[in-house]
Design a protein around this motif. Sequence first.
Motif, short mmCIF file in Angstrom:
data_model
loop_
_atom_site.label_atom_id
_atom_site.label_comp_id
_atom_site.label_asym_id
_atom_site.label_seq_id
_atom_site.Cartn_x
_atom_site.Cartn_y
_atom_site.Cartn_z
N THR A 70 5.92 -58.25 -2.50
CA THR A 70 6.04 -58.60 -1.08
C THR A 70 6.67 -59.99 -0.94
O THR A 70 7.58 -60.20 -0.14
N LYS B 53 10.57 -60.56 -1.44
CA LYS B 53 11.56 -60.15 -0.46
C LYS B 53 12.17 -61.37 0.24
O LYS B 53 11.44 -62.23 0.75
N GLU C 81 13.53 -61.78 3.07
CA GLU C 81 13.16 -61.93 4.49
C GLU C 81 11.77 -62.57 4.62
O GLU C 81 11.53 -63.35 5.55
N VAL C 82 10.87 -62.22 3.72
CA VAL C 82 9.52 -62.80 3.75
C VAL C 82 9.60 -64.29 3.43
O VAL C 82 8.98 -65.12 4.10
N LEU D 299 11.94 -61.39 11.03
CA LEU D 299 12.24 -61.29 9.61
C LEU D 299 11.20 -60.44 8.88
O LEU D 299 11.54 -59.65 7.98
N LEU D 300 9.94 -60.60 9.23
CA LEU D 300 8.88 -59.81 8.59
C LEU D 300 9.04 -58.33 8.91
O LEU D 300 8.83 -57.47 8.04
N LYS E 85 11.84 -56.85 9.53
CA LYS E 85 12.99 -56.40 8.76
C LYS E 85 12.61 -56.14 7.30
O LYS E 85 13.16 -55.25 6.63
N ALA E 86 11.64 -56.88 6.80
CA ALA E 86 11.17 -56.70 5.42
C ALA E 86 10.22 -55.52 5.30
O ALA E 86 9.85 -55.15 4.18
N TYR F 189 7.21 -55.35 7.22
CA TYR F 189 5.84 -55.80 7.48
C TYR F 189 5.69 -56.26 8.94
O TYR F 189 5.39 -57.43 9.20
N ASP G 28 17.88 -69.26 0.34
CA ASP G 28 17.34 -68.06 -0.30
C ASP G 28 16.58 -68.44 -1.55
O ASP G 28 17.15 -68.51 -2.65
#
Length: 546
Positions: free
Chosen positions: A313, A316, A318-319, A371-372, A374-375, A377, A507
């Motif tokens: 998790t 990722k 995005e996270v 963002l979450l 998109k990931a 979650y 990133d």
Amino acid sequence: MMHKLNGRLRLLTASAALALALGAALPAFAETPKDTLVEGFAFDDIITMDPGEAFELSTAEVTSNTYSLLVRLDLNDTSKVVGDLAESWTVSDDGLTYTFKLKQGMKFASGNPITAEDVAYSFERAVKLDKSPAFILTQFGLSGDNVTEKAKAADEHTFVFTVDQPYAPSFVLNCLTATVASIVDKKLVLEHVKSVEPTKDYKYDNDFGNEWLKTGYAGSGPFKLREWRANEVVVLERNDNYYGEPAKLARVIYRHMKESSGQRLALEAGDIDVARNLEPGDYEAVGKNADLATTSAPKGTVYYISLNEKNETLAKPEVQKAFKYLVDYDAIGATLIKGIGEIHQSFLPKDVLGALNENPYIFDVAKAKELLAKAGYPDGFTVTMDVRNTQPVTGIAESFQQTLGQAGVKLEIIPGDGKQTLTKYRARNHDMYIGQWGMDYFDPHSNADTFTNNPDNSDAGTNKTLAWRNAWDVPELSKKTKEALLERDSAKRAEIYKELQKSVLDDSPFVIIFQQTEVAGLRGNLKGFKLGPSFDTNYVWNISKE
């Protein structure tokens, strides 16, 4: 007296006990002895006193006051180094060979003479022990198989160090200011060597005195280590065999005191001379006390939160980026680090070559939720964070716990002392970790190497950088980090480091929050107390009392 000091320091909880321990009949809450500096200091991160093994901030301060180096950072111009044991040095035309001429007539605290053979042995034992800080030396191509040829004594006063590539000389010399390059007393260490059974991971038949040096001492600095008891006290005594100007005080005592309020009260009462871990409110109160004084200095130390990519998790992108938007930077800056730090989101501290002074992230819950989602979650998830139970990291962790909750992420804080959290972190057994990183030497590679270099991401990897600890596998960044070392044009080298910082900002599993401003409160009768630019330049030998 030494027998009494050893026994009675175990009861060191107030100035009366301190006075008795030092043979001075002082009433409770009197001033500390005139020949002794007493500092309140949170040093629960200390694991070992062996300079070939220690890699903790508090230990480095003790080591820098008790051991000598070939060269030290020039505090008047941090772009340069000055000689310590070395009187002079030269670099060969091909950039591969560094020849150091030692000052003559120097002695260790034991009385043994300091020779180039001691320097060579110090390099050899650090490389062969291969503990956490060994990479600072092994990055120059040193290994257990070649170190005796690459780092050797040409004669009694000449040490020759051969590197594998023509690095920028400033980089090589700055690395030699790191505490892992401390020079140990070979004769004394050999008297305490323990035999061990060679294994496939450790092929030597002795421990190079490592077990003894965890609590022992074999140095030549202005002070010598008298005693260390974990989470209690560190006692230094003046080294009368020191080759330089003698320390002004007879001893220095660090009392382990975790709470800022406790340090402030002890300072006000006269139980301690210096309070080292003051939070903003206590620091402000000390500044208003006419009997006390305050001092501060920007430190080459950054505080960060890291996400272990072994957790799928947290791996990722995005996270990771969402978490960078879930730090309330403004609130933290205005309260938790007010006066003791400033918001800084890049891994290179200000005033270091190539530092990127940009703070692109703000607290933005809506952006984080996007963002979450998109990931995968949209409702968040649960995660843990290991936190050393000291300020300001505890307060920042609690703030982060609250702001993560606004995006549906449930954070469980796992508190522990410095040894507990660091041991778990270094084994890559965490989900998240909050901590600080101080530069091992005053060169941009010190931080770049740990944040953007991970040559072997396997659990068996020996280069245990912060990137490795968080399982961040970045072969291209690792390559660029190495390339920066061979760039002798300072402007071009600075640009490479700016690119690396932008990569970490965009990133990475690192959420960098602020750069430390180190502060201290002190009694008004202290003279010469000064905080250095790095964690290993807080020198105590020039301090005196009126």
